[in-house]
Design an enzyme around this catalytic site. Structure first.
Site, mmCIF file in Angstrom:
data_model
loop_
_atom_site.group_PDB
_atom_site.id
_atom_site.type_symbol
_atom_site.label_atom_id
_atom_site.label_comp_id
_atom_site.label_asym_id
_atom_site.label_seq_id
_atom_site.Cartn_x
_atom_site.Cartn_y
_atom_site.Cartn_z
ATOM 1 N N GLU A 89 -10.226 -3.535 -1.262
ATOM 2 C CA GLU A 89 -10.986 -2.516 -1.868
ATOM 3 C C GLU A 89 -11.632 -1.469 -0.859
ATOM 4 O O GLU A 89 -11.686 -2.094 0.287
ATOM 5 C CB GLU A 89 -12.149 -2.692 -2.875
ATOM 6 C CG GLU A 89 -11.349 -3.738 -4.132
ATOM 7 C CD GLU A 89 -10.804 -2.790 -5.334
ATOM 8 O OE1 GLU A 89 -10.608 -1.495 -4.980
ATOM 9 O OE2 GLU A 89 -10.650 -3.192 -6.371
ATOM 10 N N HIS B 181 -6.672 0.897 -2.700
ATOM 11 C CA HIS B 181 -6.420 -0.673 -2.278
ATOM 12 C C HIS B 181 -5.002 -1.126 -2.029
ATOM 13 O O HIS B 181 -4.188 -0.469 -2.875
ATOM 14 C CB HIS B 181 -7.339 -1.475 -3.262
ATOM 15 C CG HIS B 181 -6.619 -1.549 -4.642
ATOM 16 N ND1 HIS B 181 -7.209 -1.081 -5.801
ATOM 17 C CD2 HIS B 181 -5.522 -2.233 -5.122
ATOM 18 C CE1 HIS B 181 -6.588 -1.225 -6.813
ATOM 19 N NE2 HIS B 181 -5.585 -1.883 -6.349
ATOM 20 N N ASP C 133 -7.863 3.974 -5.681
ATOM 21 C CA ASP C 133 -8.629 4.025 -4.537
ATOM 22 C C ASP C 133 -8.133 3.669 -3.012
ATOM 23 O O ASP C 133 -8.821 3.690 -2.216
ATOM 24 C CB ASP C 133 -9.900 3.309 -4.867
ATOM 25 C CG ASP C 133 -9.573 1.851 -5.118
ATOM 26 O OD1 ASP C 133 -8.487 1.691 -5.146
ATOM 27 O OD2 ASP C 133 -10.658 1.067 -5.599
ATOM 28 N N ASP D 82 -2.033 -11.561 -4.155
ATOM 29 C CA ASP D 82 -3.585 -11.883 -4.615
ATOM 30 C C ASP D 82 -3.343 -12.496 -5.882
ATOM 31 O O ASP D 82 -2.421 -12.806 -6.551
ATOM 32 C CB ASP D 82 -4.112 -10.314 -4.596
ATOM 33 C CG ASP D 82 -3.161 -9.346 -5.297
ATOM 34 O OD1 ASP D 82 -2.182 -9.581 -5.858
ATOM 35 O OD2 ASP D 82 -3.625 -8.240 -5.285
#
Ligand code: F6R
Length: 243
Positions: free
Chosen positions: A146, A141, A139, A70
């Site tokens: 996400e 990810h 979370d 990313d």
């Protein structure tokens, strides 16, 4: 429940060594392999170990190709908080990998769709990712995928969750400087890797690791999809060990 191999190590340094062993074995057996790489704090001990082993002549990166997960939208590769910069500083500048054999999504692209498609195509032309390294967000990810209502397939643009921006603000002067969007490989891109190695250290990762390994497979916990991957190794320290 995941059938992954979960390796418990004492601390981040040992995690780095155990993960580096997997990289070393792969690079020795397949010198022109394709690595999927991650940024963040978790892989740092691994990258230090890879640099040392390369300097010691144990690992040769001369034919290795790498594709990063990313990049922040809007940041150029020479921005100190960009993921390209991170990779140069922490790995690429210190090993004998060829610059043209490293790709990171272009944070400053003007044509998002074309950039994302070209990214996927390059990985495909290289023959696919042999070993995908992952960290995990609080979370759930992976990359910047996400929690949402579906599993995105390919490299794409994402809006970053507040929890992720807050977690990453430690690298910026203020929260306002943390980009609000990013480009990331999709869940499909990650799942296509032949082997996945997820590294996690620290007590703050324990709960999400538990959900990843033992909870339902849901796009609300993107990493939970790894329960469906046939070759996953999770390396975590005692503090993060969830079982
Ligand atoms: C980074 C990435 C992220 C991180 C995750 C955990 O390229 O893809 O998914 O792996 O945010 O970050 P750390 O390791 O800093 O806790």
């Amino acid at each position: 429940m995941i059938h992954a191999r979960v390796i418990k190590v004492k601390n981040p340094e040992e995690m780095g060594k155990v993960a580096a062993d997997l990289f070393e074995t792969l690079i020795q057996t397949k010198p022109a392999c394709v690595l999927g790489l991650a940024t963040g704090s978790s892989p740092l001990p691994l990258y230090r170990e890879l640099v040392e082993r390369c300097k010691a002549g144990k690992i040769d990166f001369s034919r290795v190709r790498s594709a990063n997960l990313d990049e922040y939208k809007g940041l150029s590769g020479d921005h100190p908080q960009s993921y390209r910069y991170f990779m140069q500083e922490n790995l690429f500048n210190h090993v004998n990998i060829k610059p043209e054999n490293t790709i990171v999504p272009n944070g400053q692209t003007e044509d998002v769709e074309a950039m994302c498609q070209a990214y996927e195509k390059q990985i495909e032309e290289w023959g696919g990712v042999d070993l995908q390294l992952l960290g995990i967000g609080h979370d759930g990810h992976i990359g910047f995928n996400e929690p949402t209502d579906h599993f995105p397939a390919m490299t794409h643009e994402v809006e970053l969750e507040e929890i992720t921006r807050q977690a990453n603000k430690r690298f910026f002067n203020s929260i306002d400087e943390v980009p609000t969007a990013a480009y990331t490989m999709g869940i499909g891109t990650v799942m296509a890797a032949r082997k996945v190695v997820l590294v996690a250290t620290g007590a703050d990762k324990k709960e999400i690791l538990y959900k990843t390994l033992c909870g339902p497979v849901t796009p609300q916990v993107p990493a939970s999809i790894l329960q469906f991957h046939p070759d996953v190794t999770i390396i975590c320290d005692e503090a993060a060990y969830p079982l």
